[in-house]
Design a protein around this motif. Structure first.
Motif, PDB file in Angstrom:
ATOM      1  N   ALA A  22     -30.450  -7.413  24.817  1.00  0.00           N
ATOM      2  CA  ALA A  22     -30.993  -8.172  25.947  1.00  0.00           C
ATOM      3  C   ALA A  22     -31.769  -7.257  26.889  1.00  0.00           C
ATOM      4  O   ALA A  22     -32.877  -7.592  27.334  1.00  0.00           O
ATOM      5  CB  ALA A  22     -29.858  -8.874  26.686  1.00  0.00           C
ATOM      6  N   GLN A  23     -31.192  -6.104  27.196  1.00  0.00           N
ATOM      7  CA  GLN A  23     -31.852  -5.185  28.121  1.00  0.00           C
ATOM      8  C   GLN A  23     -33.119  -4.598  27.508  1.00  0.00           C
ATOM      9  O   GLN A  23     -34.095  -4.346  28.230  1.00  0.00           O
ATOM     10  CB  GLN A  23     -30.874  -4.086  28.532  1.00  0.00           C
ATOM     11  N   SER A  24     -33.144  -4.406  26.190  1.00  0.00           N
ATOM     12  CA  SER A  24     -34.343  -3.904  25.513  1.00  0.00           C
ATOM     13  C   SER A  24     -35.489  -4.900  25.592  1.00  0.00           C
ATOM     14  O   SER A  24     -36.660  -4.521  25.459  1.00  0.00           O
ATOM     15  CB  SER A  24     -34.031  -3.582  24.050  1.00  0.00           C
ATOM     16  N   LEU A  25     -35.139  -6.163  25.793  1.00  0.00           N
ATOM     17  CA  LEU A  25     -36.154  -7.208  25.930  1.00  0.00           C
ATOM     18  C   LEU A  25     -36.479  -7.512  27.394  1.00  0.00           C
ATOM     19  O   LEU A  25     -37.243  -8.423  27.695  1.00  0.00           O
ATOM     20  CB  LEU A  25     -35.678  -8.488  25.228  1.00  0.00           C
ATOM     21  N   GLY A  26     -35.880  -6.742  28.291  1.00  0.00           N
ATOM     22  CA  GLY A  26     -36.193  -6.893  29.709  1.00  0.00           C
ATOM     23  C   GLY A  26     -35.312  -7.859  30.470  1.00  0.00           C
ATOM     24  O   GLY A  26     -35.541  -8.113  31.660  1.00  0.00           O
ATOM     25  N   MET A  73     -38.713  -5.849  15.865  1.00  0.00           N
ATOM     26  CA  MET A  73     -38.028  -5.393  17.072  1.00  0.00           C
ATOM     27  C   MET A  73     -37.681  -3.914  16.985  1.00  0.00           C
ATOM     28  O   MET A  73     -37.166  -3.450  15.966  1.00  0.00           O
ATOM     29  CB  MET A  73     -36.753  -6.206  17.297  1.00  0.00           C
ATOM     30  N   ASN A  74     -37.954  -3.194  18.052  1.00  0.00           N
ATOM     31  CA  ASN A  74     -37.621  -1.771  18.126  1.00  0.00           C
ATOM     32  C   ASN A  74     -36.926  -1.512  19.458  1.00  0.00           C
ATOM     33  O   ASN A  74     -37.570  -1.511  20.517  1.00  0.00           O
ATOM     34  CB  ASN A  74     -38.877  -0.917  18.015  1.00  0.00           C
ATOM     35  N   PRO A 104     -31.646  -4.697  16.701  1.00  0.00           N
ATOM     36  CA  PRO A 104     -32.873  -5.470  16.465  1.00  0.00           C
ATOM     37  C   PRO A 104     -32.609  -6.904  16.024  1.00  0.00           C
ATOM     38  O   PRO A 104     -33.365  -7.821  16.382  1.00  0.00           O
ATOM     39  CB  PRO A 104     -33.604  -4.673  15.374  1.00  0.00           C
ATOM     40  N   VAL A 105     -31.544  -7.117  15.260  1.00  0.00           N
ATOM     41  CA  VAL A 105     -31.229  -8.477  14.833  1.00  0.00           C
ATOM     42  C   VAL A 105     -30.851  -9.335  16.038  1.00  0.00           C
ATOM     43  O   VAL A 105     -31.305 -10.476  16.173  1.00  0.00           O
ATOM     44  CB  VAL A 105     -30.096  -8.468  13.780  1.00  0.00           C
ATOM     45  N   ARG A 106     -30.069  -8.791  16.936  1.00  0.00           N
ATOM     46  CA  ARG A 106     -29.670  -9.576  18.112  1.00  0.00           C
ATOM     47  C   ARG A 106     -30.818  -9.704  19.104  1.00  0.00           C
ATOM     48  O   ARG A 106     -30.884 -10.682  19.850  1.00  0.00           O
ATOM     49  CB  ARG A 106     -28.409  -8.957  18.721  1.00  0.00           C
ATOM     50  N   MET A 107     -31.726  -8.758  19.105  1.00  0.00           N
ATOM     51  CA  MET A 107     -32.962  -8.932  19.890  1.00  0.00           C
ATOM     52  C   MET A 107     -33.717 -10.158  19.379  1.00  0.00           C
ATOM     53  O   MET A 107     -34.203 -10.979  20.161  1.00  0.00           O
ATOM     54  CB  MET A 107     -33.843  -7.686  19.788  1.00  0.00           C
ATOM     55  N   GLY A 155     -37.258 -18.964  23.144  1.00  0.00           N
ATOM     56  CA  GLY A 155     -38.637 -19.366  22.869  1.00  0.00           C
ATOM     57  C   GLY A 155     -39.654 -18.257  22.998  1.00  0.00           C
ATOM     58  O   GLY A 155     -40.823 -18.496  23.289  1.00  0.00           O
ATOM     59  N   LYS A 156     -39.212 -17.001  22.763  1.00  0.00           N
ATOM     60  CA  LYS A 156     -40.114 -15.858  22.880  1.00  0.00           C
ATOM     61  C   LYS A 156     -40.274 -15.134  21.551  1.00  0.00           C
ATOM     62  O   LYS A 156     -40.400 -13.914  21.497  1.00  0.00           O
ATOM     63  CB  LYS A 156     -39.580 -14.876  23.933  1.00  0.00           C
ATOM     64  N   ALA A 157     -40.267 -15.869  20.474  1.00  0.00           N
ATOM     65  CA  ALA A 157     -40.344 -15.283  19.134  1.00  0.00           C
ATOM     66  C   ALA A 157     -41.784 -14.940  18.777  1.00  0.00           C
ATOM     67  O   ALA A 157     -42.428 -15.634  18.002  1.00  0.00           O
ATOM     68  CB  ALA A 157     -39.753 -16.236  18.108  1.00  0.00           C
ATOM     69  N   SER A 158     -42.293 -13.869  19.358  1.00  0.00           N
ATOM     70  CA  SER A 158     -43.676 -13.470  19.069  1.00  0.00           C
ATOM     71  C   SER A 158     -43.715 -12.021  18.618  1.00  0.00           C
ATOM     72  O   SER A 158     -42.746 -11.310  18.726  1.00  0.00           O
ATOM     73  CB  SER A 158     -44.542 -13.642  20.316  1.00  0.00           C
TER      74      SER A 158
END
Length: 303
Positions: free
Chosen positions: A62-66, A29-30, A289-292, A300-303
């Motif tokens: 959360a926002q970094s992941l959209g 995660m970045n 990144p850890v919380r991302m 269910g988006k652990a890719s």
């Protein structure tokens, strides 16, 4: 009743492989390079207690992941009017929450919510129980500087009895074979604390706890608790405050950690807070990144 799938309620009942999986995902995660893994998802941040680091890093994560985020505080909401925890949870689910991050002063509150909802609940700290994301980000931080947690000498110093941070850290580190020394006055560290995990050692002197340590974790001490336990501030500081001479008893490459907020001049000196071994700012940085990873895995988006 089981918790909703994807919930993170504590470290105690996680397997080592699950923890390793989350830490491995965090490395991918970045926050500066947005990954829209959660586009279209709504993350509700429900905070019954004040928070800066945890709340803001979950929001940025959360926002970094959209994902879209909404913050709900106990003040200025129906919670102030006496609405129950479950009714608040049902309301947030009804308005479209896909995941709820909750901090609550009562132990077990996130678990209660997770047992009655069909969406993941993430524990952002519940009473004196656990603070799982803090333990994960601390492990992540340690592993950026140390090859493994196994056989690491870790000293945890301060108000361990009241600390959900310490409880989660003890559960996580012990699962990976770290050797943990707990240090504090008996009022903040009863002997029963040694039963939290296998191999814990209790000591009453900071010098003994720190000697030869790879990691020194200092906990925040609340002045009102000192007064409540009839421990003088001067006595506590003289025996347990982390100073540079005490820190030098640890290994030369020892990491100095603190979950924050720090009280300079109480549990640690200004010099220690800003020394080259201090990981305090890095811990905050690594929280994102850890919380991302936690949010992505939960949905269910652990890719």
């Amino acid at each position: 009743m089981k918790a909703a799938r994807g919930s993170l309620l504590g470290i105690e009942h996680l397997k080592a492989e699950e923890i390793s999986g989350l830490l491995g995902l965090a490395r991918k995660m970045n926050p500066r390079k947005a990954r829209p893994l959660l586009r279209g998802k709504r993350v509700l941040l429900l905070f019954y207690e004040a928070s800066t680091r945890t709340r803001s890093s979950f929001e940025v994560a959360a926002q970094s992941l959209g994902a879209a985020t909404t913050l709900v505080l106990s003040s200025g909401s129906s919670i102030e009017k006496g609405e129950s925890l479950l009714d608040t949870a049902y309301t947030l689910r009804a308005v479209g929450a896909d995941l709820i991050v909750v901090r609550h002063p009562n132990a077990g509150a996130p678990a209660l919510m997770a047992a009655h909802l069909d969406i993941p609940v993430i524990n952002a700290g519940d009473g004196m129980h656990e603070h799982p994301s803090q333990a994960l980000l601390d492990a992540y931080t340690i592993l950026r500087h140390k090859k493994t947690l196994k056989n690491l000498q870790v000293a945890i110093i301060g108000d361990i009895y009241h600390s959900r941070v310490a409880r989660s850290a003890i559960h996580l580190l012990s699962k990976f074979g770290a050797k943990i020394a707990l240090c504090g006055p008996s009022e903040f560290l009863p002997e029963v604390a040694a039963t939290l995990a296998p191999g814990l050692r209790i000591t009453r002197t900071a010098e003994d706890a720190v000697h030869g340590a790879d990691v020194v974790m200092v906990l925040r001490v609340q002045k009102e608790r000192l007064a409540g336990e009839k421990i003088s501030l001067e006595n506590y500081m003289s025996r347990y405050q982390m100073t540079l001479p005490r820190l030098r008893l640890a290994k030369k490459d020892a990491l100095l950690m603190h979950p924050g907020p720090i009280i300079r001049g109480l549990e640690l000196t200004w010099e220690v807070a800003d020394c080259s071994q201090s990981m305090i700012v890095e811990e905050v940085h690594n929280g994102v990144p850890v919380r991302m990873a936690i949010l992505a895995k939960a949905l269910g988006k652990a890719s």
